[in-house]
Write a protein that holds these residues in place. Structure first.
Motif, PDB file in Angstrom:
ATOM      1  N   ALA A  70       0.909  -2.490  -0.860  1.00 19.59           N
ATOM      2  CA  ALA A  70       1.287  -1.131  -0.498  1.00 19.59           C
ATOM      3  C   ALA A  70       0.058  -0.239  -0.474  1.00 19.59           C
ATOM      4  O   ALA A  70      -0.725  -0.212  -1.427  1.00 19.59           O
ATOM      5  CB  ALA A  70       2.299  -0.582  -1.499  1.00 19.59           C
ATOM      6  N   SER A  71      -0.130   0.500   0.610  1.00 19.23           N
ATOM      7  CA  SER A  71      -1.282   1.389   0.715  1.00 19.23           C
ATOM      8  C   SER A  71      -1.220   2.487  -0.334  1.00 19.23           C
ATOM      9  O   SER A  71      -2.240   2.903  -0.875  1.00 19.23           O
ATOM     10  CB  SER A  71      -1.338   2.011   2.113  1.00 19.23           C
ATOM     11  OG  SER A  71      -2.421   2.895   2.233  1.00 19.23           O
ATOM     12  N   ALA A  72      -0.012   2.965  -0.642  1.00 19.69           N
ATOM     13  CA  ALA A  72       0.138   4.066  -1.596  1.00 19.69           C
ATOM     14  C   ALA A  72       0.453   3.572  -2.995  1.00 19.69           C
ATOM     15  O   ALA A  72       0.768   4.363  -3.876  1.00 19.69           O
ATOM     16  CB  ALA A  72       1.255   5.011  -1.129  1.00 19.69           C
ATOM     17  N   GLY A  73       0.363   2.266  -3.221  1.00 24.65           N
ATOM     18  CA  GLY A  73       0.915   1.707  -4.445  1.00 24.65           C
ATOM     19  C   GLY A  73      -0.058   1.383  -5.544  1.00 24.65           C
ATOM     20  O   GLY A  73      -1.239   1.677  -5.487  1.00 24.65           O
TER      21      GLY A  73
ATOM     22  N   ARG B  81       3.613  -2.994  -7.513  1.00 20.40           N
ATOM     23  CA  ARG B  81       4.790  -2.599  -6.731  1.00 20.40           C
ATOM     24  C   ARG B  81       4.402  -2.551  -5.254  1.00 20.40           C
ATOM     25  O   ARG B  81       3.380  -2.004  -4.881  1.00 20.40           O
ATOM     26  CB  ARG B  81       5.309  -1.256  -7.219  1.00 20.40           C
ATOM     27  CG  ARG B  81       5.623  -1.269  -8.699  1.00 20.40           C
ATOM     28  CD  ARG B  81       5.894   0.113  -9.234  1.00 20.40           C
ATOM     29  NE  ARG B  81       7.251   0.530  -8.955  1.00 20.40           N
ATOM     30  CZ  ARG B  81       7.729   1.734  -9.267  1.00 20.40           C
ATOM     31  NH1 ARG B  81       6.930   2.633  -9.819  1.00 20.40           N
ATOM     32  NH2 ARG B  81       8.975   2.056  -9.020  1.00 20.40           N
ATOM     33  N   GLY B  82       5.248  -3.121  -4.415  1.00 19.10           N
ATOM     34  CA  GLY B  82       4.924  -3.199  -3.006  1.00 19.10           C
ATOM     35  C   GLY B  82       3.871  -4.242  -2.707  1.00 19.10           C
ATOM     36  O   GLY B  82       3.194  -4.167  -1.684  1.00 19.10           O
ATOM     37  N   MET B  83       3.734  -5.232  -3.572  1.00 19.93           N
ATOM     38  CA  MET B  83       2.728  -6.278  -3.406  1.00 19.93           C
ATOM     39  C   MET B  83       3.420  -7.637  -3.391  1.00 19.93           C
ATOM     40  O   MET B  83       4.298  -7.909  -4.207  1.00 19.93           O
ATOM     41  CB  MET B  83       1.706  -6.239  -4.539  1.00 19.93           C
ATOM     42  CG  MET B  83       0.612  -7.296  -4.439  1.00 19.93           C
ATOM     43  SD  MET B  83      -0.452  -7.344  -5.902  1.00 19.93           S
ATOM     44  CE  MET B  83      -1.201  -5.737  -5.832  1.00 19.93           C
TER      45      MET B  83
ATOM     46  N   GLY C  28       7.766   6.266  -1.514  1.00 13.93           N
ATOM     47  CA  GLY C  28       8.146   7.059  -0.362  1.00 13.93           C
ATOM     48  C   GLY C  28       7.243   6.801   0.827  1.00 13.93           C
ATOM     49  O   GLY C  28       7.193   7.595   1.768  1.00 13.93           O
ATOM     50  N   ASN C  29       6.542   5.693   0.820  1.00 14.61           N
ATOM     51  CA  ASN C  29       5.581   5.340   1.873  1.00 14.61           C
ATOM     52  C   ASN C  29       5.561   3.833   2.018  1.00 14.61           C
ATOM     53  O   ASN C  29       5.141   3.119   1.105  1.00 14.61           O
ATOM     54  CB  ASN C  29       4.186   5.871   1.508  1.00 14.61           C
ATOM     55  CG  ASN C  29       3.136   5.569   2.559  1.00 14.61           C
ATOM     56  OD1 ASN C  29       3.368   4.803   3.490  1.00 14.61           O
ATOM     57  ND2 ASN C  29       1.965   6.166   2.412  1.00 14.61           N
ATOM     58  N   GLY C  30       6.040   3.336   3.143  1.00  7.66           N
ATOM     59  CA  GLY C  30       6.144   1.898   3.347  1.00  7.66           C
ATOM     60  C   GLY C  30       4.925   1.265   3.983  1.00  7.66           C
ATOM     61  O   GLY C  30       4.968   0.084   4.342  1.00  7.66           O
TER      62      GLY C  30
ATOM     63  N   ALA D 246       9.917  -7.421   2.055  1.00  4.46           N
ATOM     64  CA  ALA D 246      10.100  -7.044   0.654  1.00  4.46           C
ATOM     65  C   ALA D 246       9.040  -6.043   0.213  1.00  4.46           C
ATOM     66  O   ALA D 246       9.338  -5.083  -0.511  1.00  4.46           O
ATOM     67  CB  ALA D 246      10.049  -8.290  -0.240  1.00  4.46           C
ATOM     68  N   ALA D 247       7.793  -6.251   0.643  1.00  3.30           N
ATOM     69  CA  ALA D 247       6.715  -5.337   0.258  1.00  3.30           C
ATOM     70  C   ALA D 247       6.948  -3.948   0.829  1.00  3.30           C
ATOM     71  O   ALA D 247       6.783  -2.933   0.139  1.00  3.30           O
ATOM     72  CB  ALA D 247       5.366  -5.878   0.731  1.00  3.30           C
ATOM     73  N   VAL D 248       7.348  -3.875   2.104  1.00  2.00           N
ATOM     74  CA  VAL D 248       7.618  -2.580   2.736  1.00  2.00           C
ATOM     75  C   VAL D 248       8.789  -1.893   2.044  1.00  2.00           C
ATOM     76  O   VAL D 248       8.747  -0.685   1.762  1.00  2.00           O
ATOM     77  CB  VAL D 248       7.911  -2.763   4.240  1.00  2.00           C
ATOM     78  CG1 VAL D 248       8.422  -1.462   4.846  1.00  2.00           C
ATOM     79  CG2 VAL D 248       6.659  -3.231   4.967  1.00  2.00           C
ATOM     80  N   ARG D 249       9.836  -2.659   1.760  1.00  2.00           N
ATOM     81  CA  ARG D 249      11.016  -2.082   1.122  1.00  2.00           C
ATOM     82  C   ARG D 249      10.687  -1.544  -0.262  1.00  2.00           C
ATOM     83  O   ARG D 249      11.064  -0.421  -0.618  1.00  2.00           O
ATOM     84  CB  ARG D 249      12.102  -3.167   1.019  1.00  2.00           C
ATOM     85  CG  ARG D 249      13.419  -2.669   0.430  1.00  2.00           C
ATOM     86  CD  ARG D 249      14.485  -3.761   0.485  1.00  2.00           C
ATOM     87  NE  ARG D 249      14.154  -4.896  -0.363  1.00  2.00           N
ATOM     88  CZ  ARG D 249      13.858  -6.110   0.098  1.00  2.00           C
ATOM     89  NH1 ARG D 249      13.817  -6.346   1.381  1.00  2.00           N
ATOM     90  NH2 ARG D 249      13.587  -7.091  -0.751  1.00  2.00           N
ATOM     91  N   GLU D 250       9.964  -2.328  -1.057  1.00  2.00           N
ATOM     92  CA  GLU D 250       9.629  -1.898  -2.411  1.00  2.00           C
ATOM     93  C   GLU D 250       8.666  -0.724  -2.396  1.00  2.00           C
ATOM     94  O   GLU D 250       8.788   0.214  -3.203  1.00  2.00           O
ATOM     95  CB  GLU D 250       9.018  -3.069  -3.181  1.00  2.00           C
ATOM     96  CG  GLU D 250       8.844  -2.802  -4.660  1.00  2.00           C
ATOM     97  CD  GLU D 250       8.451  -4.053  -5.410  1.00  2.00           C
ATOM     98  OE1 GLU D 250       9.359  -4.782  -5.854  1.00  2.00           O
ATOM     99  OE2 GLU D 250       7.251  -4.312  -5.551  1.00  2.00           O
TER     100      GLU D 250
END
Length: 584
Positions: A159-162, A166-168, A193-195, A183-187
């Protein structure tokens, strides 16, 4: 200097900030959700403001409520701690717009370094080494497959914002790409608040080493030692130490200088952490955390500084006072003590009442806690109970002191990661610095640990506790003020709760499916009228920094679904009911 600071956080870090404020003669103001009204961070602060009921989005993450609380309380500054709004640029801007000081970096620095894609660009400009990765954000699983074909597997979708895992998702082959990407985008969307996600080549034998940087508004930028955080499970750190052992002086100095260049490139002011992956005497930029870290105490111990107090001074416009404490003395190791069931390495979140908490005392030992005996670890937030830190004139002494402290740490009522920490720190590989970020999950054996008596479910190789939210009382439930200790023996009371919980689980289910804890629905796998088998995952609930699958309690047909993706739920909310089909 400030006279009053509002702490926009909870738990251990809020307690820590309040105590540093007191040492500086500054009044502290706590904020809390209604569920947290009786929590330790509220009790240790000089004043407190109730931000209301509901999930964190309605209180701890509500910028308007927090700013209003600061203004009404007469605070001149806000300390965000870590997590929640600590790396939220809009929050930093709102604090400044209200005429208050944000005890952290500028909104520009947060935005730039908080976005992993933008941070990689800064690293390139600052001539900081990078591992192979995508050129910016990616939009599909097809990009993952193309990258894997070119650079090889495994790769990471991140995740860029993560942060915090989380999001990994790790991807070992092309056939895993679609599911992992989704799954990464969803998490990431649910957590931040940023996928937006990006790709990075996964280093299979790397250590995770981070550098503490600090800068003031007078042009001083320094690095205050380094820390090793390689001991992780599911990308969550468990044991950290400073200085990172086994590094050459040249490598250590090069990483520190790179971290300083990075901070200067983005005009950084305040405390920050630059994280690297280290493999074969080479290091690669991973990310920058624009806040204080959970593991900051190990740096404090070996440098003889109070980093929280230094944050406050710098935010007040003062020059860095730590310029004479940049050389580490001795070694410090920290064990995170979470309310989790260690058994078989599953590390299942396990909220509940802390019947007894007795921290060990002794030379070189420190315990930073967010709970005391009688408090409740709520299922709505992170499971960190506290951190046990040991210092010694050398690493071996620090290890022995930590082991002694873990032996004498007494926590009853919830399972904790203390047994895991003891297993890790006493392991020959740890003592001889033969570990990487994969070491814990691939090498260390936790099979002898007895599991907590709670329902569990396995999904895709990951295990989860499904808490029984009514196990800890009715009525107010979680979040109610801790009751006075009963005259009856605590162990007997705990045993009674265990027997009741077991009997409840063994009872025949009526097919009702409820949210086991407060959280956000991030996935719905079924539709009304669909037939499902017992144990099949119906919903995925994001809570306590993890995705928690909710399984079918019986086989049958799904009824009406009373939930939507993105819906924040209270514990016990009805999601659906499964009706068993009549025999033919």
């Amino acid at each position: 200097m400030f006279t009053k600071i509002l702490i926009a956080n909870r738990g251990e870090i809020a307690v820590r900030v309040a105590r540093s404020c007191r040492s500086l003669g500054i009044e502290s103001v706590a904020v809390h959700s209604s569920a947290d009204a009786g929590s330790l961070h509220v009790r240790v602060a000089d004043a407190a403001v109730d931000l209301g009921e509901g999930p964190a989005s309605e209180n701890y993450l509500n910028i308007g409520k927090i700013i209003a609380a600061a203004v009404e309380s007469g605070a001149q500054a806000i300390h965000p701690g870590y997590g929640f709004l600590s790396e939220n640029a809009a929050f930093a801007e709102a604090v400044a717009a209200a005429g208050l000081a944000f005890i952290g970096p500028s909104a520009h620095a947060i935005t730039t370094m908080g976005g992993k894609v933008a941070a990689r660009e800064v690293a390139v400009n600052a001539q900081v080494p990078l591992a192979p990765g995508s050129n910016g954000a990616i939009a599909s699983a097809a990009v993952v497959e193309a990258f894997g074909a070119e650079h090889g597997y495994p790769v990471l979708v991140k995740a860029s914002a993560g942060g915090g895992g989380r999001g990994m998702r790790r991807i070992d082959s092309a056939d895993q790409a679609q599911e992992a990407f989704d799954a990464a985008v969803r998490e990431a969307t649910a957590a931040f608040g940023n996928g937006e996600v990006y790709l990075e080549r996964y280093l299979t034998h790397a250590r995770h080493v981070e550098v503490q940087v600090f800068a003031d508004s007078h042009g001083n930028t320094v690095y205050v030692g380094d820390r090793d955080c390689s001991v992780q499970r599911r990308h969550q750190k468990l044991v950290e130490e400073s200085p990172a052992p086994g590094l050459s002086d040249a490598l250590r100095r090069s990483m520190g200088e790179s971290a300083v260049r990075l901070a200067r490139e983005v005009g950084y002011v305040g405390a920050g952490t630059v994280e690297f992956l280290v493999e074969d005497e080479k290091f690669y930029f991973l990310e920058m955390n624009t806040r204080i870290q959970v593991e900051h105490p190990v740096t404090e111990m070996v440098h003889g500084v109070d980093l929280i107090a230094e944050q406050i001074r710098v935010a007040a416009g003062e020059r860095l006072s730590i310029l004479d404490n940049l050389a580490p003395k001795g070694a410090a190791i920290e064990a995170r003590i979470n309310a989790e069931d260690v058994a078989e390495g599953k590390f299942l979140p396990a909220p509940g009442p802390v019947d007894v908490l007795e921290a060990p005392e002794g030379e070189g030992l420190r315990f930073d806690g967010g709970y005391v005996s009688g408090d409740i670890v709520l299922p709505y937030y992170d499971s960190l109970i506290g951190k046990l830190i040991a210092y010694g004139p050398d690493r071996e002494t620090a290890i022995e002191r930590l082991l002694d402290g873990l032996d004498r740490l007494k926590i009853e009522g919830v399972p904790t990661t203390a047994p895991a920490a003891k297993t890790i720190v006493s392991h020959p590989d740890f003592r001889q610095v033969r570990f990487s970020t994969l070491w814990l999950e691939e090498t260390v054996d936790f099979t002898e640990e007895e599991p907590a008596d709670r329902s569990t479910v396995e999904v895709g190789g990951r295990f989860y506790i499904i808490p029984t939210f009514s196990d800890y009382g009715t009525g107010a439930g979680y979040g109610a003020a801790a009751p006075a200790a009963p005259a009856a023996d605590t162990a007997s009371a705990a045993g009674g709760r265990t027997r009741q919980a077991r009997a409840k689980r063994e009872a025949v289910s009526d097919g009702t499916v409820k949210a086991p804890m407060q959280g956000t629905i991030v996935k719905i796998n079924v539709a009304p009228g669909q037939r499902v088998e017992k144990g099949e995952v119906l919903f995925v609930l994001e809570a306590m920094k993890m995705e928690n699958p909710i399984p079918a309690p019986v086989s049958g047909v799904v009824g009406d679904i009373d939930a939507t993706i993105g819906h924040s739920l209270a514990a016990g909310t009805l999601l659906t009911k499964i009706t068993e089909e009549a025999a033919a």
